[in-house]
Motif scaffolding. Structure first.
Motif, PDB file in Angstrom:
ATOM      1  N   GLY A  30       0.813  -1.209   0.000  1.00 38.74           N
ATOM      2  CA  GLY A  30       0.000   0.000   0.000  1.00 38.74           C
ATOM      3  C   GLY A  30       0.848   1.261   0.000  1.00 38.74           C
ATOM      4  N   GLY A  31       2.003   1.214   0.657  1.00 35.75           N
ATOM      5  CA  GLY A  31       2.889   2.378   0.699  1.00 35.75           C
ATOM      6  C   GLY A  31       3.427   2.761  -0.672  1.00 35.75           C
ATOM      7  N   ILE A  32       3.653   1.761  -1.524  1.00 26.97           N
ATOM      8  CA  ILE A  32       4.097   2.040  -2.897  1.00 26.97           C
ATOM      9  C   ILE A  32       3.003   2.806  -3.624  1.00 26.97           C
ATOM     10  CG2 ILE A  32       4.645   0.976  -5.135  1.00 26.97           C
ATOM     11  CD1 ILE A  32       6.942   0.679  -3.145  1.00 26.97           C
ATOM     12  N   LEU A  33       1.763   2.330  -3.479  1.00 36.23           N
ATOM     13  CA  LEU A  33       0.642   2.994  -4.145  1.00 36.23           C
ATOM     14  C   LEU A  33       0.437   4.405  -3.601  1.00 36.23           C
ATOM     15  CD1 LEU A  33      -1.767  -0.054  -4.345  1.00 36.23           C
ATOM     16  CD2 LEU A  33      -0.434   0.963  -6.203  1.00 36.23           C
ATOM     17  N   LEU A  34       0.584   4.584  -2.273  1.00 38.86           N
ATOM     18  CA  LEU A  34       0.454   5.926  -1.693  1.00 38.86           C
ATOM     19  C   LEU A  34       1.533   6.873  -2.222  1.00 38.86           C
ATOM     20  CD1 LEU A  34      -0.498   5.077   1.982  1.00 38.86           C
ATOM     21  CD2 LEU A  34      -1.870   6.406   0.360  1.00 38.86           C
ATOM     22  N   SER A  35       2.739   6.363  -2.377  1.00 42.52           N
ATOM     23  CA  SER A  35       3.824   7.181  -2.918  1.00 42.52           C
ATOM     24  C   SER A  35       3.513   7.620  -4.359  1.00 42.52           C
ATOM     25  CB  SER A  35       5.143   6.409  -2.879  1.00 42.52           C
ATOM     26  OG  SER A  35       6.172   7.152  -3.478  1.00 42.52           O
ATOM     27  N   LEU A  36       2.998   6.693  -5.147  1.00 44.10           N
ATOM     28  CA  LEU A  36       2.625   7.034  -6.521  1.00 44.10           C
ATOM     29  C   LEU A  36       1.470   8.031  -6.549  1.00 44.10           C
ATOM     30  CD1 LEU A  36       2.906   3.498  -8.154  1.00 44.10           C
ATOM     31  CD2 LEU A  36       4.413   5.463  -8.566  1.00 44.10           C
ATOM     32  N   MET A  37       0.512   7.874  -5.621  1.00 43.76           N
ATOM     33  CA  MET A  37      -0.608   8.821  -5.538  1.00 43.76           C
ATOM     34  C   MET A  37      -0.105  10.214  -5.183  1.00 43.76           C
ATOM     35  SD  MET A  37      -3.836   6.843  -3.852  1.00 43.76           S
ATOM     36  CE  MET A  37      -3.249   5.349  -3.120  1.00 43.76           C
ATOM     37  N   ASP A  38       0.874  10.274  -4.276  1.00 49.82           N
ATOM     38  CA  ASP A  38       1.439  11.568  -3.891  1.00 49.82           C
ATOM     39  C   ASP A  38       2.115  12.234  -5.090  1.00 49.82           C
ATOM     40  OD1 ASP A  38       1.909  13.489  -1.771  1.00 49.82           O
ATOM     41  OD2 ASP A  38       4.014  12.900  -1.871  1.00 49.82           O
ATOM     42  N   LYS A  39       2.806  11.440  -5.902  1.00 50.95           N
ATOM     43  CA  LYS A  39       3.472  11.992  -7.094  1.00 50.95           C
ATOM     44  C   LYS A  39       2.472  12.556  -8.088  1.00 50.95           C
ATOM     45  CE  LYS A  39       7.469   8.933  -6.993  1.00 50.95           C
ATOM     46  NZ  LYS A  39       8.157   7.822  -7.678  1.00 50.95           N
ATOM     47  N   VAL A  40       1.400  11.794  -8.356  1.00 47.75           N
ATOM     48  CA  VAL A  40       0.430  12.271  -9.339  1.00 47.75           C
ATOM     49  C   VAL A  40      -0.352  13.458  -8.788  1.00 47.75           C
ATOM     50  CG1 VAL A  40      -1.560  10.745  -8.834  1.00 47.75           C
ATOM     51  CG2 VAL A  40      -1.103  11.483 -11.188  1.00 47.75           C
ATOM     52  N   ALA A  41      -0.606  13.492  -7.475  1.00 48.76           N
ATOM     53  CA  ALA A  41      -1.283  14.646  -6.869  1.00 48.76           C
ATOM     54  C   ALA A  41      -0.413  15.893  -7.019  1.00 48.76           C
ATOM     55  CB  ALA A  41      -1.583  14.379  -5.395  1.00 48.76           C
TER      56      ALA A  41
END
Length: 182
Positions: A30-41
């Motif tokens: 989940g942390g990988i996905l959160l990191s990617l979400m932060d980048k796209v945000a």
């Protein structure tokens, strides 16, 4: 200040999920996905603001389905709301199994981003131009989410200041905890 249409800053990032991103069960952390979400945000918000942006809050992270090694993950971001210096960015995460041709909605989240100037102080962002009913609905939904978050913050502050330890045993009787204070 001239406004910017939602479509101007909409951003999609697609990345292959590799074994290094996975846990022992082969599911992506989940942390990988959160990191990617932060980048796209960040990419979406900075495009709208025209300046550096920082993450302030992450709301409603829902992990709906697991993501597997080998899948392509696409993160779709859109500015749903703007305040003075803040923006709420809605993110939809989809995983694609290219062999099977399936696409699954795996995650949703809302990131509140704040635009910063060269002096590291918040700066005003352009108004958001809403061009269809869906964009209007998302803007209103984000306004309500912001109001609810503020009310919850106030209620949690009140709850912290009114906890009476003498009533704790009764309050926690049906909960899965054991009070053992010396």
């Amino acid at each position: 200040m001239t406004g910017k249409a939602v479509r101007v800053s909409q951003t999609t990032i697609t990345e292959l999920m590799i074994p290094a991103y996975a846990n022992f069960g082969g599911k992506i952390h989940g942390g990988i996905l959160l990191s990617l979400m932060d980048k796209v945000a960040y990419a979406c918000a900075s495009r709208h603001a025209g300046t550096y942006c920082v993450t302030v809050t992450v709301d409603k992270v829902e992990f709906l389905q697991p993501v597997e090694v080998g899948e392509l993950v696409s993160l779709h971001a859109s500015v749903n709301y703007v305040g003075n210096s803040s923006m709420i960015v809605g993110i939809r995460v989809e995983s694609q199994n290219v062999k099977l041709g399936t696409v699954n909605h795996t995650n949703s989240s809302y990131f509140t981003m704040v635009a910063k100037g060269d002096n590291d102080k918040p700066v005003t962002v352009p108004p958001l131009i809403l061009e269809d009913g869906e964009q209007v609905r998302r803007f209103i939904e984000a306004m309500r989410m912001k109001e609810i978050r503020q009310k919850m913050k106030e209620e949690m502050h009140d709850a912290k200041s009114t906890v009476d330890l003498s009533q704790a045993t009764e309050m926690l009787r049906a909960e899965r905890c054991i009070i053992q204070m010396a």
